[in-house]
Write a protein that holds these residues in place. Structure first.
Motif, PDB file in Angstrom:
ATOM      1  N   PRO A  66      -8.274  -7.100  -3.482  1.00  0.00           N
ATOM      2  CA  PRO A  66      -7.952  -8.383  -4.096  1.00  0.00           C
ATOM      3  C   PRO A  66      -8.182  -9.553  -3.150  1.00  0.00           C
ATOM      4  O   PRO A  66      -8.210  -9.399  -1.920  1.00  0.00           O
ATOM      5  CB  PRO A  66      -6.459  -8.257  -4.439  1.00  0.00           C
ATOM      6  CG  PRO A  66      -6.092  -6.835  -4.176  1.00  0.00           C
ATOM      7  CD  PRO A  66      -7.068  -6.347  -3.142  1.00  0.00           C
ATOM      8  N   ARG A  67      -8.317 -10.731  -3.754  1.00  0.00           N
ATOM      9  CA  ARG A  67      -8.365 -11.971  -2.979  1.00  0.00           C
ATOM     10  C   ARG A  67      -6.948 -12.501  -2.807  1.00  0.00           C
ATOM     11  O   ARG A  67      -6.228 -12.716  -3.778  1.00  0.00           O
ATOM     12  CB  ARG A  67      -9.241 -13.013  -3.670  1.00  0.00           C
ATOM     13  CG  ARG A  67      -9.290 -14.339  -2.907  1.00  0.00           C
ATOM     14  CD  ARG A  67     -10.327 -15.293  -3.442  1.00  0.00           C
ATOM     15  NE  ARG A  67     -10.289 -16.579  -2.749  1.00  0.00           N
ATOM     16  CZ  ARG A  67     -11.177 -17.557  -2.915  1.00  0.00           C
ATOM     17  NH1 ARG A  67     -12.189 -17.386  -3.754  1.00  0.00           N
ATOM     18  NH2 ARG A  67     -11.070 -18.691  -2.243  1.00  0.00           N
ATOM     19  N   MET A  68      -6.582 -12.734  -1.583  1.00  0.00           N
ATOM     20  CA  MET A  68      -5.247 -13.225  -1.247  1.00  0.00           C
ATOM     21  C   MET A  68      -5.190 -14.741  -1.404  1.00  0.00           C
ATOM     22  O   MET A  68      -6.185 -15.445  -1.194  1.00  0.00           O
ATOM     23  CB  MET A  68      -4.937 -12.849   0.203  1.00  0.00           C
ATOM     24  CG  MET A  68      -3.520 -13.140   0.644  1.00  0.00           C
ATOM     25  SD  MET A  68      -2.349 -12.063  -0.178  1.00  0.00           S
ATOM     26  CE  MET A  68      -0.819 -12.660   0.539  1.00  0.00           C
ATOM     27  N   HIS A  69      -4.036 -15.265  -1.769  1.00  0.00           N
ATOM     28  CA  HIS A  69      -3.794 -16.700  -1.746  1.00  0.00           C
ATOM     29  C   HIS A  69      -2.351 -16.931  -1.295  1.00  0.00           C
ATOM     30  O   HIS A  69      -1.541 -16.002  -1.269  1.00  0.00           O
ATOM     31  CB  HIS A  69      -4.059 -17.347  -3.111  1.00  0.00           C
ATOM     32  CG  HIS A  69      -3.398 -16.648  -4.262  1.00  0.00           C
ATOM     33  ND1 HIS A  69      -2.054 -16.775  -4.542  1.00  0.00           N
ATOM     34  CD2 HIS A  69      -3.900 -15.809  -5.204  1.00  0.00           C
ATOM     35  CE1 HIS A  69      -1.754 -16.057  -5.613  1.00  0.00           C
ATOM     36  NE2 HIS A  69      -2.857 -15.454  -6.028  1.00  0.00           N
TER      37      HIS A  69
ATOM     38  N   PRO B  92       2.966  -7.525  -3.750  1.00  0.00           N
ATOM     39  CA  PRO B  92       1.706  -6.789  -3.591  1.00  0.00           C
ATOM     40  C   PRO B  92       1.731  -5.825  -2.409  1.00  0.00           C
ATOM     41  O   PRO B  92       1.023  -4.812  -2.413  1.00  0.00           O
ATOM     42  CB  PRO B  92       0.665  -7.898  -3.392  1.00  0.00           C
ATOM     43  CG  PRO B  92       1.431  -9.109  -2.993  1.00  0.00           C
ATOM     44  CD  PRO B  92       2.762  -8.983  -3.658  1.00  0.00           C
ATOM     45  N   ALA B  93       2.569  -6.107  -1.403  1.00  0.00           N
ATOM     46  CA  ALA B  93       2.657  -5.195  -0.264  1.00  0.00           C
ATOM     47  C   ALA B  93       3.291  -3.866  -0.666  1.00  0.00           C
ATOM     48  O   ALA B  93       3.055  -2.839  -0.022  1.00  0.00           O
ATOM     49  CB  ALA B  93       3.460  -5.847   0.863  1.00  0.00           C
TER      50      ALA B  93
ATOM     51  N   ALA C 114      -2.948  -7.731   5.309  1.00  0.00           N
ATOM     52  CA  ALA C 114      -3.985  -8.151   6.251  1.00  0.00           C
ATOM     53  C   ALA C 114      -5.105  -7.121   6.327  1.00  0.00           C
ATOM     54  O   ALA C 114      -6.228  -7.437   6.734  1.00  0.00           O
ATOM     55  CB  ALA C 114      -3.382  -8.367   7.637  1.00  0.00           C
ATOM     56  N   GLU C 115      -4.813  -5.874   5.929  1.00  0.00           N
ATOM     57  CA  GLU C 115      -5.799  -4.801   5.972  1.00  0.00           C
ATOM     58  C   GLU C 115      -6.410  -4.513   4.601  1.00  0.00           C
ATOM     59  O   GLU C 115      -7.399  -3.775   4.517  1.00  0.00           O
ATOM     60  CB  GLU C 115      -5.138  -3.514   6.501  1.00  0.00           C
ATOM     61  CG  GLU C 115      -4.718  -3.588   7.940  1.00  0.00           C
ATOM     62  CD  GLU C 115      -5.930  -3.644   8.872  1.00  0.00           C
ATOM     63  OE1 GLU C 115      -6.913  -2.933   8.595  1.00  0.00           O
ATOM     64  OE2 GLU C 115      -5.889  -4.410   9.850  1.00  0.00           O
TER      65      GLU C 115
ATOM     66  N   ALA D  29       6.294 -10.627  10.813  1.00  0.00           N
ATOM     67  CA  ALA D  29       5.119  -9.988  11.413  1.00  0.00           C
ATOM     68  C   ALA D  29       3.973  -9.894  10.406  1.00  0.00           C
ATOM     69  O   ALA D  29       2.807 -10.112  10.746  1.00  0.00           O
ATOM     70  CB  ALA D  29       5.494  -8.598  11.929  1.00  0.00           C
ATOM     71  N   HIS D  30       4.331  -9.584   9.172  1.00  0.00           N
ATOM     72  CA  HIS D  30       3.327  -9.468   8.113  1.00  0.00           C
ATOM     73  C   HIS D  30       2.635 -10.816   7.875  1.00  0.00           C
ATOM     74  O   HIS D  30       1.399 -10.905   7.787  1.00  0.00           O
ATOM     75  CB  HIS D  30       3.998  -8.984   6.828  1.00  0.00           C
ATOM     76  CG  HIS D  30       3.053  -8.398   5.839  1.00  0.00           C
ATOM     77  ND1 HIS D  30       3.469  -7.691   4.734  1.00  0.00           N
ATOM     78  CD2 HIS D  30       1.700  -8.406   5.761  1.00  0.00           C
ATOM     79  CE1 HIS D  30       2.426  -7.299   4.043  1.00  0.00           C
ATOM     80  NE2 HIS D  30       1.343  -7.726   4.632  1.00  0.00           N
ATOM     81  N   MET D  31       3.425 -11.869   7.802  1.00  0.00           N
ATOM     82  CA  MET D  31       2.858 -13.195   7.585  1.00  0.00           C
ATOM     83  C   MET D  31       1.991 -13.627   8.757  1.00  0.00           C
ATOM     84  O   MET D  31       0.949 -14.265   8.573  1.00  0.00           O
ATOM     85  CB  MET D  31       3.974 -14.206   7.343  1.00  0.00           C
ATOM     86  CG  MET D  31       4.704 -13.993   6.008  1.00  0.00           C
ATOM     87  SD  MET D  31       6.090 -15.144   5.785  1.00  0.00           S
ATOM     88  CE  MET D  31       5.233 -16.709   5.665  1.00  0.00           C
ATOM     89  N   ALA D  32       2.391 -13.258   9.960  1.00  0.00           N
ATOM     90  CA  ALA D  32       1.603 -13.616  11.137  1.00  0.00           C
ATOM     91  C   ALA D  32       0.234 -12.955  11.080  1.00  0.00           C
ATOM     92  O   ALA D  32      -0.788 -13.568  11.426  1.00  0.00           O
ATOM     93  CB  ALA D  32       2.350 -13.211  12.406  1.00  0.00           C
ATOM     94  N   ARG D  33       0.175 -11.700  10.638  1.00  0.00           N
ATOM     95  CA  ARG D  33      -1.110 -11.016  10.540  1.00  0.00           C
ATOM     96  C   ARG D  33      -2.012 -11.659   9.493  1.00  0.00           C
ATOM     97  O   ARG D  33      -3.240 -11.546   9.564  1.00  0.00           O
ATOM     98  CB  ARG D  33      -0.893  -9.535  10.213  1.00  0.00           C
ATOM     99  CG  ARG D  33      -0.269  -8.741  11.350  1.00  0.00           C
ATOM    100  CD  ARG D  33      -0.361  -7.247  11.119  1.00  0.00           C
ATOM    101  NE  ARG D  33       0.339  -6.797   9.925  1.00  0.00           N
ATOM    102  CZ  ARG D  33       1.638  -6.525   9.882  1.00  0.00           C
ATOM    103  NH1 ARG D  33       2.394  -6.681  10.975  1.00  0.00           N
ATOM    104  NH2 ARG D  33       2.207  -6.103   8.769  1.00  0.00           N
TER     105      ARG D  33
END
Length: 818
Positions: free
Chosen positions: A660-663, A745-746, A753-754, A708-712
Motif C-alpha cells: 500500500p501507499r502510506m499517508h 494497518p500495522a 516502514a518495511e 519508534a515506529h513513527m521514527a522509522r
C-alpha cells in the motif's frame, strides 16, 4: 428503498380555443419559419383556395424547408418559371436530396425490425400472419417521404399532400423535458402507448446505464398492429429492440399482456407513467391497467404489512433471548436475510460471502438481490422475503434500519454492516432512532458517536474481510497464470481522472449553487492536500479548509451534515483519486524504464489519457482475480483512507504481495492502538491552560513502540512526552467499543516502514526490493497472510458477529439480566 407513486403524466397544454384564421393569418404563419405548424393549416387552406398562388408558394417553401422535395415541386408545377422568386425556389428545391422512400425499402425496414423482436421471442407469428400481408399491401398503397431531419410523412398514393403532420422530434424533446422538469424519476419507469420511433430512440438515449450499471426498463404497448408496422417501417430500431431492457407488447391482447407482466412483477417497482406516443391515439384501457396494477400493489403491501406487524408484535426481547439460546443449544438454526444490490460489485460479493460463512457456521442464510440490471425491489418484494424466510436476523450493508422505514419491522434484530462513509449515515436523526435490536458492525466511524448521537452499545468494529473459499494460495490454472503474470498490477474501477471526477461532483451539486461554489474554491486545497499527504494529515486539513470555503459562499456557518458530506464524499475521494493516479504514473514510469509489465484491471482504463496501454479489462470476483493477485510480482493498493482494505486481504490470502501507499493519516492507526491503552491511565503531565495532557514515553512501553515506529516512517517525536488533548483522551475511553485493533494497518502489515511507501523514491525502492528479494517477499506474504486468515476472513467475521448477537440476545443477555 423504492416506493410506489400514482401515475403522473407530464402536463399537457390545453388546446387553444378554435377561431377562424384569415388569409393574412395563414400567410404570416407561413413566413414565421415554423413549417410543422404551418403545413397542416396550409394543406386545408389550399383545398379551399386552390388558385391562391401566394399560399401555394409559401406551402412549397415550407415543404422545401423540411426537405420534402417531391411535394414542393408539385406545388410549384402550375406556376411556370417566369417569376424570379419561383425560379429561385425551384433551383433551391433541385439541390435537395431525394426524399421518396420506396415501398420495398419500407417493407425491408419493417421486416428487419420484426426479425429483432422475433429473435427475442416476441411477436413470433407476426411476420407470417395475414396482418403482415395486409400491411404490405397498405405500404404499396401509400407513398412516404423523409424530411431532412429524418422524419417520415405519408400520403395515399395519388393524393396531393399527407393528411397528418406531426413533428415527432419536437414532441419527443418536449415530453422528455417535461418528465425531467417534474423530477425526472419518471424516466425510469415509463410505458409508451403506441410506437413512435423518435420517442423510443429519445427515451432510450435519455436513459443510459448509470455509473453503477443500472439500466432503465422501457415498455412499449402497441394495440394497433397496422400503426405499429407503419412505425417500424420508418426507422432502423434494431439496436433498441434487441436490448432486453425494451419490453414490447403488440396486438389486441397487448394491454392484457402488460397487465399480466405487472401482476407477476409486483415484487419490483412498476411503471408509473403512461406516455401516448406522438401521432398515436391514446388508449384509456392501458392507463386503466397501469392504475389497477399500482392499486393492487398498494393493497397487497398493506395486507403484507398488517400480517408482518401481527407476526412480529409478539416478539419482544424475551422472545429473542429464547430464540438465540435455542439456536446456541442445538435447536433450529438462526435464519438470516441479507438484502443486497447487484449495482455494487463490492457490496453484492460481500453479502454473498457473508451468507456462505454464516451457512458454514450453522445458520440458514438467504441473499436477496435483484434478478437483472433493469429491476429494483418494491416494498412488496422485501415483505414477501420476510414472510417466506421468517428471519431471526437481517443484515444490510451501509443502511441502518431507520433509513428503511416501513420496509423492515422494528421487532427483529438488525445489523448494519458499515463499509463506506456514505453521506446518509451522518445524520443525528438516524443516531437517535437506533433501537435495542439495532447493531452496528464494520467501519464504526467515530464521528457517528461523537457528533451524530449513535449509541456506543451493540458495536463490533472490524476492517473489511475476504473469503478464503475464493482467495487461497493454491496454484492457479496455467492459462490464468499466463494471462495474469506481470510485474506490477492494480485493480480499481476508479479510472476517471481526478479532474473529470471533480467536474462530475460539481454537476451533482448543481442543486445548491453556494455549496458548489464553495467546493470549487476548495479544489486548490484538495490538490495541495494530496501533494503533501505524506507529511500532513489531509482529512482534518480538508475539513478545516472546507469549513472556511463554505462559510464564505454560504454566508453562514455550514451545518455539520453539509460539511461532512463535502469532506467524506467529495474532498477525501478526490485526494484518494489523485493519489491513485499519481502512483500509477510512477508505476508506468518504473516499468517503462526497466522493460517490465504493468496490468491495470477495472472499468474505463482503456480510455485513460496516459495509462490506456496498460488496461486489461475487468476481473470477475473469483478465480481470475485470485490469479491476478497470486501471479503479479506486486499488487498496489492506494487509498486516501484505509490501508487495511478488502483487496489487500484478498491478495495476501491468495499468496500474493500487496504493497500500500502510506499517508500521514494512516499513522492514526498505530497511534490510536497505543492511545487506547494509555488513555485508561492517569496522565503524567497536565496543562490546564491548553487542555493538553501528556505521558512520558519512556514510562509506557506502548508509546515507546509507536514512537519508534513513527521514527522509522520519518515522523519521529521530537520530545520525550507524548502529548494529546484531554478531550481526545476522554473520547478514546468512551469510544473503545468502536475502535478495532485491526483498523491499525500495522496490525496486519507489521512494520509499515518495511511494507509501505509514501513518496516516489520510496516507491521505486520498494518495487525493486519486492521484485528482486524473493526471500523477503515470501516471508512477508506468509506472515501477513497468516494474520489475515486468522482475523480478517468472512468466517472470522461471522463467528464474531454471532458472538456479539448471542452476547446481547442469548445466553450472555440472560446472564447479564441475572
Amino acid at each position: 428503498m423504492p416506493t410506489q407513486t400514482p401515475i403522473n403524466p407530464p402536463p399537457v397544454s390545453a388546446p387553444a380555443a378554435s377561431r377562424t384564421l384569415t388569409r393574412e393569418d395563414v400567410l404570416r404563419l407561413g413566413q414565421a419559419g415554423k413549417p410543422w405548424e404551418f403545413l397542416p393549416i396550409a394543406a386545408q387552406a389550399v383545398v379551399q383556395a386552390p388558385h391562391d398562388q401566394g399560399l401555394r408558394f409559401l406551402l412549397a417553401a415550407n415543404l422545401a424547408r423540411l426537405g420534402l422535395r417531391t411535394a414542393a415541386q408539385e406545388q410549384l408545377a402550375p406556376f411556370g418559371t417566369e417569376h424570379p422568386d419561383v425560379a429561385a425556389l425551384l433551383q433551391a428545391i433541385k439541390q435537395l436530396p431525394p426524399d421518396a422512400v420506396a415501398a420495398p425499402l419500407r417493407v425491408a425496414c419493417a421486416a428487419a425490425n420484426l426479425k429483432a423482436l422475433v429473435a427475442r421471442g416476441l411477436v413470433p407469428g407476426l411476420p407470417a400472419s395475414g396482418v403482415w400481408q395486409q400491411w404490405v399491401q397498405h405500404a404499396n398503397d401509400h407513398e412516404c417521404f423523409r424530411t431532412l431531419g429524418g422524419q417520415v410523412v405519408q400520403r395515399v398514393r395519388g393524393a396531393a399532400l399527407p393528411r397528418v403532420w406531426v413533428d415527432h422530434a419536437a414532441l419527443t424533446t418536449g415530453i422528455i423535458a417535461s418528465i425531467r422538469g417534474n423530477g425526472g424519476d419518471g424516466l425510469g419507469r415509463i410505458v409508451m402507448d403506441g410506437l413512435c420511433p423518435a420517442l423510443l430512440k429519445g427515451l432510450y438515449e435519455a436513459t443510459p446505464a448509470t455509473v453503477i450499471g443500472q439500466r432503465t426498463r422501457l415498455t412499449l404497448v402497441a394495440a394497433d398492429v397496422m400503426a405499429f408496422l407503419d412505425a417500424l417501417s420508418t426507422a432502423d430500431l434494431r439496436h433498441e429492440l434487441m436490448d432486453d431492457r425494451v419490453t414490447v407488447f403488440v396486438g389486441d391482447a397487448a394491454v392484457e399482456g402488460l397487465a399480466a407482466q405487472m401482476a407477476e412483477r409486483a415484487a419490483y417497482t412498476l411503471p408509473r407513467l403512461v406516455i401516448t406516443a406522438p401521432g398515436c391515439e391514446a388508449t384509456s384501457r392501458l392507463r386503466g391497467a397501469v392504475e389497477a396494477a399500482l392499486n393492487h400493489q398498494h393493497d397487497e403491501l398493506e395486507r403484507l404489512h398488517t400480517q408482518m406487524r401481527g407476526a412480529y408484535a409478539r416478539r419482544d426481547r424475551a422472545h429473542w433471548q429464547r430464540r438465540y439460546r435455542e439456536a446456541a443449544c442445538g435447536g433450529p438454526p438462526l435464519r438470516v436475510l441479507i438484502p443486497t444490490t447487484r449495482y455494487s460489485t463490492v457490496v453484492q460479493h460481500a453479502a454473498r460471502d457473508l451468507a456462505a460463512a454464516l451457512t458454514r457456521a450453522g445458520c440458514t442464510a438467504e441473499v436477496m438481490i435483484e434478478p437483472d440490471d433493469t429491476t429494483q425491489f418494491s416494498n412488496i418484494g422485501f415483505s414477501r422475503a420476510l414472510g417466506r424466510l421468517d428471519p431471526d436476523l437481517i443484515v444490510v450493508i451501509n443502511y441502518p434500519r431507520a433509513m428503511l422505514a416501513g420496509v423492515f419491522p422494528d421487532d427483529v434484530p438488525f445489523v448494519c454492516w458499515l463499509q463506506d462513509a456514505m453521506p446518509h449515515l451522518f445524520d443525528a436523526a438516524l443516531g437517535a432512532r437506533q433501537g435495542p435490536l439495532d447493531f452496528l458492525v464494520g467501519h464504526t466511524f467515530t464521528e457517528l458517536f461523537l457528533k451524530y448521537g449513535y449509541p456506543t452499545e451493540r458495536l463490533m468494529p472490524i476492517s473489511m474481510v475476504a473469503d478464503t473459499c475464493k482467495f487461497h494460495d493454491c496454484p492457479v490454472a496455467a492459462d490464468l497464470a499466463a494471462a495474469h503474470t506481470c510485474d506490477l498490477a492494480f485493480v480499481s474501477h476508479h479510472s476517471e481522472t481526478p479532474e473529470a471526477l471533480f467536474e462530475r461532483l460539481c454537476r451533482e451539486m448543481a442543486g445548491s449553487p453556494a455549496v458548489t461554489e464553495g467546493f470549487r474554491a476548495l479544489w486548490p486545497e484538495i490538490k495541495r492536500a494530496a501533494a503533501e499527504a505524506a507529511e500532513i494529515p489531509h482529512q482534518l486539513r480538508l475539513r478545516n479548509a472546507a469549513e472556511v470555503c463554505l462559510r464564505q459562499t454560504l454566508g453562514r456557518e455550514p451545518d455539520a451534515k453539509t460539511l461532512t458530506t463535502i469532506c467524506q464524499n467529495a474532498a477525501v475521494p478526490l485526494v484518494d483519486r489523485i493519489l491513485r493516479h499519481e502512483t500509477l504514473e510512477w508505476a508506468a514510469e518504473f516499468v517503462e524504464e526497466r522493460g517490465l509489465s504493468l496490468h491495470l484491471y477495472g472499468r474505463g482504463w482503456e480510455t485513460h489519457p496516459t495509462l490506456a496501454k496498460y488496461a486489461r479489462g475487468e476481473l470477475a470476483h473469483g478465480e481470475a482475480l485470485r490469479a491476478s493477485y497470486r501471479c503479479a510480482g506486486v499488487h498496489l493498493h492506494v487509498s486516501g483512507t484505509a490501508l487495511v482494505h478488502q483487496r489487500v486481504v484478498e491478495c495476501f490470502l491468495s499468496g500474493g504481495l500487496c504493497i500500500p501507499r502510506m499517508h500521514r493519516d494512516a499513522l492514526a492507526g498505530p497511534r490510536t492502538t497505543a492511545e487506547l491503552v494509555v488513555s485508561l491511565r492517569p496522565p503524567d503531565h497536565v496543562e490546564e491552560a491548553t487542555g493538553r495532557v501528556g505521558y512520558t514515553i519512556a514510562d509506557h512501553p506502548e508509546l515507546m513502540a509507536v514512537a519508534a515506529h513513527m521514527a522509522r516512517l520519518g515522523h519521529g517525536l521530537t520530545e520525550g512526552i507524548y502529548w494529546t488533548g484531554e478531550q481526545r483522551r476522554l473520547n478514546q475511553r468512551r469510544l473503545r467499543p468502536a475502535l478495532a485493533a485491526d483498523h491499525d494497518p500495522a496490525f496486519l502489515l507489521g512494520d509499515l516502514a518495511e511494507t509501505t511507501f509514501a513518496r516516489k523514491g520510496e516507491f521505486t525502492a520498494m518495487m525493486e526490493k519486492a521484485l528482486a528479494d524473493r526471500a523477503w517477499r515470501d516471508r512477508t506474504v506468509a506472515r501477513v497472510g497468516a494474520r489475515a486468515r486468522k482475523h480478517l476472513t468472512h468466517d472470522a467475521f461471522a463467528s464474531r458477529l454471532l458472538a456479539l448477537l448471542h452476547h446481547h440476545l442469548g445466553a450472555g443477555a440472560l446472564q447479564e439480566a441475572v
